[in-house]
Design an enzyme around this catalytic site. Sequence first.
Site, mmCIF file in Angstrom:
data_model
loop_
_atom_site.group_PDB
_atom_site.id
_atom_site.type_symbol
_atom_site.label_atom_id
_atom_site.label_comp_id
_atom_site.label_asym_id
_atom_site.label_seq_id
_atom_site.Cartn_x
_atom_site.Cartn_y
_atom_site.Cartn_z
ATOM 1 N N LYS A 13 0.832 -1.212 0.000
ATOM 2 C CA LYS A 13 0.000 0.000 0.000
ATOM 3 C C LYS A 13 0.864 1.259 0.000
ATOM 4 O O LYS A 13 0.606 2.197 -0.748
ATOM 5 C CB LYS A 13 -0.934 0.025 1.233
ATOM 6 C CG LYS A 13 -1.845 -1.181 1.341
ATOM 7 C CD LYS A 13 -2.750 -1.094 2.550
ATOM 8 C CE LYS A 13 -2.026 -1.068 3.879
ATOM 9 N NZ LYS A 13 -1.261 -2.291 4.197
ATOM 10 N N ARG A 87 -9.909 1.208 8.187
ATOM 11 C CA ARG A 87 -9.472 -0.139 8.560
ATOM 12 C C ARG A 87 -10.545 -0.897 9.317
ATOM 13 O O ARG A 87 -10.335 -2.054 9.662
ATOM 14 C CB ARG A 87 -8.256 -0.011 9.468
ATOM 15 C CG ARG A 87 -6.970 -0.449 8.828
ATOM 16 C CD ARG A 87 -5.879 0.000 9.751
ATOM 17 N NE ARG A 87 -4.738 -0.835 9.686
ATOM 18 C CZ ARG A 87 -3.587 -0.465 9.143
ATOM 19 N NH1 ARG A 87 -3.462 0.705 8.574
ATOM 20 N NH2 ARG A 87 -2.563 -1.262 9.181
ATOM 21 N N ARG A 126 11.921 -5.152 5.161
ATOM 22 C CA ARG A 126 11.610 -3.730 4.922
ATOM 23 C C ARG A 126 12.503 -2.807 5.746
ATOM 24 O O ARG A 126 12.755 -3.037 6.909
ATOM 25 C CB ARG A 126 10.158 -3.435 5.283
ATOM 26 C CG ARG A 126 9.872 -1.927 5.234
ATOM 27 C CD ARG A 126 8.450 -1.580 5.230
ATOM 28 N NE ARG A 126 7.731 -2.070 6.389
ATOM 29 C CZ ARG A 126 6.414 -2.009 6.515
ATOM 30 N NH1 ARG A 126 5.691 -1.485 5.562
ATOM 31 N NH2 ARG A 126 5.824 -2.471 7.587
ATOM 32 N N ARG A 159 11.100 -0.982 11.225
ATOM 33 C CA ARG A 159 9.964 -0.652 12.085
ATOM 34 C C ARG A 159 9.869 -1.627 13.252
ATOM 35 O O ARG A 159 10.082 -2.821 13.080
ATOM 36 C CB ARG A 159 8.669 -0.690 11.261
ATOM 37 C CG ARG A 159 8.331 0.669 10.681
ATOM 38 C CD ARG A 159 7.225 0.639 9.708
ATOM 39 N NE ARG A 159 6.016 -0.038 10.144
ATOM 40 C CZ ARG A 159 4.895 -0.073 9.432
ATOM 41 N NH1 ARG A 159 4.851 0.538 8.267
ATOM 42 N NH2 ARG A 159 3.838 -0.714 9.877
ATOM 43 N N ARG A 170 -0.458 -8.893 13.162
ATOM 44 C CA ARG A 170 -1.052 -7.823 12.328
ATOM 45 C C ARG A 170 -1.857 -8.418 11.176
ATOM 46 O O ARG A 170 -2.904 -7.895 10.798
ATOM 47 C CB ARG A 170 0.061 -6.906 11.793
ATOM 48 C CG ARG A 170 0.585 -5.943 12.857
ATOM 49 C CD ARG A 170 1.934 -5.355 12.486
ATOM 50 N NE ARG A 170 1.935 -4.652 11.225
ATOM 51 C CZ ARG A 170 3.035 -4.439 10.487
ATOM 52 N NH1 ARG A 170 4.205 -4.891 10.893
ATOM 53 N NH2 ARG A 170 2.950 -3.783 9.366
HETATM 54 P P1 AP5 Z 1 4.874 -1.515 1.845
HETATM 55 O O1 AP5 Z 1 4.567 -0.769 0.604
HETATM 56 O O2 AP5 Z 1 5.542 -0.790 2.958
HETATM 57 O O3 AP5 Z 1 3.585 -2.306 2.362
HETATM 58 P P2 AP5 Z 1 2.318 -1.782 3.149
HETATM 59 O O4 AP5 Z 1 1.136 -2.476 2.596
HETATM 60 O O5 AP5 Z 1 2.284 -0.281 3.183
HETATM 61 O O6 AP5 Z 1 2.645 -2.392 4.560
HETATM 62 P P3 AP5 Z 1 2.524 -1.770 6.031
HETATM 63 O O7 AP5 Z 1 3.222 -2.744 6.945
HETATM 64 O O8 AP5 Z 1 3.014 -0.354 6.079
HETATM 65 O O9 AP5 Z 1 1.016 -1.820 6.248
HETATM 66 P P4 AP5 Z 1 0.301 -1.783 7.583
HETATM 67 O O10 AP5 Z 1 -1.079 -1.609 7.107
HETATM 68 O O11 AP5 Z 1 0.529 -2.913 8.498
HETATM 69 O O12 AP5 Z 1 1.023 -0.562 8.351
HETATM 70 P P5 AP5 Z 1 0.586 0.924 8.668
HETATM 71 O O13 AP5 Z 1 1.799 1.752 8.668
HETATM 72 O O14 AP5 Z 1 -0.572 1.346 7.854
HETATM 73 O O15 AP5 Z 1 5.778 -2.775 1.401
HETATM 74 C C1 AP5 Z 1 6.294 -3.689 2.356
HETATM 75 C C2 AP5 Z 1 7.690 -4.158 1.885
HETATM 76 O O16 AP5 Z 1 7.553 -4.890 0.664
HETATM 77 C C3 AP5 Z 1 8.658 -3.005 1.586
HETATM 78 O O17 AP5 Z 1 9.951 -3.394 1.968
HETATM 79 C C4 AP5 Z 1 8.586 -2.832 0.049
HETATM 80 O O18 AP5 Z 1 9.787 -2.364 -0.487
HETATM 81 C C5 AP5 Z 1 8.288 -4.247 -0.402
HETATM 82 N N1 AP5 Z 1 7.429 -4.316 -1.586
HETATM 83 C C6 AP5 Z 1 6.297 -3.582 -1.833
HETATM 84 N N2 AP5 Z 1 5.754 -3.945 -3.016
HETATM 85 C C7 AP5 Z 1 6.542 -4.931 -3.525
HETATM 86 C C8 AP5 Z 1 6.490 -5.714 -4.718
HETATM 87 N N3 AP5 Z 1 5.521 -5.579 -5.625
HETATM 88 N N4 AP5 Z 1 7.454 -6.641 -4.915
HETATM 89 C C9 AP5 Z 1 8.445 -6.806 -3.994
HETATM 90 N N5 AP5 Z 1 8.559 -6.090 -2.852
HETATM 91 C C10 AP5 Z 1 7.615 -5.163 -2.613
HETATM 92 O O19 AP5 Z 1 0.028 0.782 10.173
HETATM 93 C C11 AP5 Z 1 0.907 0.479 11.247
HETATM 94 C C12 AP5 Z 1 0.110 0.444 12.544
HETATM 95 O O20 AP5 Z 1 -0.488 1.746 12.770
HETATM 96 C C13 AP5 Z 1 -1.075 -0.530 12.565
HETATM 97 O O21 AP5 Z 1 -0.679 -1.839 12.950
HETATM 98 C C14 AP5 Z 1 -1.990 0.135 13.612
HETATM 99 O O22 AP5 Z 1 -1.530 -0.100 14.921
HETATM 100 C C15 AP5 Z 1 -1.815 1.622 13.318
HETATM 101 N N6 AP5 Z 1 -2.769 2.136 12.325
HETATM 102 C C16 AP5 Z 1 -2.498 2.681 11.119
HETATM 103 N N7 AP5 Z 1 -3.618 3.060 10.484
HETATM 104 C C17 AP5 Z 1 -4.644 2.748 11.322
HETATM 105 C C18 AP5 Z 1 -6.059 2.873 11.219
HETATM 106 N N8 AP5 Z 1 -6.645 3.417 10.136
HETATM 107 N N9 AP5 Z 1 -6.802 2.428 12.261
HETATM 108 C C19 AP5 Z 1 -6.237 1.911 13.372
HETATM 109 N N10 AP5 Z 1 -4.911 1.755 13.523
HETATM 110 C C20 AP5 Z 1 -4.107 2.175 12.501
#
Ligand code: AP5
Length: 215
Positions: A13, A87, A126, A159, A170
């Site tokens: 994402k 979410r 990552r 992270r 997660r």
């Molecule tokens: P990346 O693009 O970083 O993946 P992502 O889907 O963004 O993964 P996240 O871990 O950031 O998602 P998340 O939803 O758990 O975390 P968030 O920060 O929102 O890619 C991942 C890796 O793969 C990278 O190394 C990249 O280079 C690689 N990659 C990407 N695409 C690729 C491809 N096609 N091929 C190969 N490699 C690839 O949330 C974190 C925490 O915040 C949550 O757990 C929660 O506690 C809180 N939070 C955030 N938003 C909310 C909400 N709306 N409500 C409640 N709590 C929330």
Amino acid sequence: MRVILLGAPGAGKGTQGALLAERHGVERIATGDLLRQAVRRGTPLGQAARQYMDAGELVPDDVILEMVRETVSEEATDGFVLDGFPRTVDQADGLAGMLDELGLSLDGVLVLRVPDDVLIKRLSGRRSCPECNAVYNVYLEPPSVDGVCDECGGELSQRSDDDPETVRHRIQVYNRQTRPLIEYYEESDVPVRYIDGEQPVDRVQAAIEAELIRA
Ligand code: AP5
């Protein structure tokens, strides 16, 4: 363009959200990045959110809705890519209310689909830049110089919620609380499009553009 990127942790994402926002000249609103910024600054929001994030749990809906309300309202007319929000069903209802007030609607929900074993491998490799939020992967998308951000020269870090145990939790939280949003939007007027997120980044990007034309 006003779209939601939906997918499990590690589905891409953040990676695709940044590319999409840049290509279409809109803002990427990433609740995870906003929360991590608040944690780093030690604000009351950050202090309240930290325990949930470290445990791989969702931050309570009222905190999230309060946090995004202003940003969404400011960016809604020019367009946005929502990454990591909504979410839960309550967050989706909250977003619908905000857009209703502005007389706007969503153009689509893009669901990135990636198998669990690939998610776990991606997240273990990552590395992110705390300065500019650029994302790399030591196995799959390494920076030019080990540990240094290509974009701004910042020091890359891992992270705290990317350890394998928290990642598995997660993914469970995603399946329980966020995956139901796919059905929520399928039952609405908003087009839902499915993308094979296991392909290389540029192929995923092309697939997203193709689906946006259809949306
Ligand atoms: P990346 O693009 O970083 O993946 P992502 O889907 O963004 O993964 P996240 O871990 O950031 O998602 P998340 O939803 O758990 O975390 P968030 O920060 O929102 O890619 C991942 C890796 O793969 C990278 O190394 C990249 O280079 C690689 N990659 C990407 N695409 C690729 C491809 N096609 N091929 C190969 N490699 C690839 O949330 C974190 C925490 O915040 C949550 O757990 C929660 O506690 C809180 N939070 C955030 N938003 C909310 C909400 N709306 N409500 C409640 N709590 C929330």
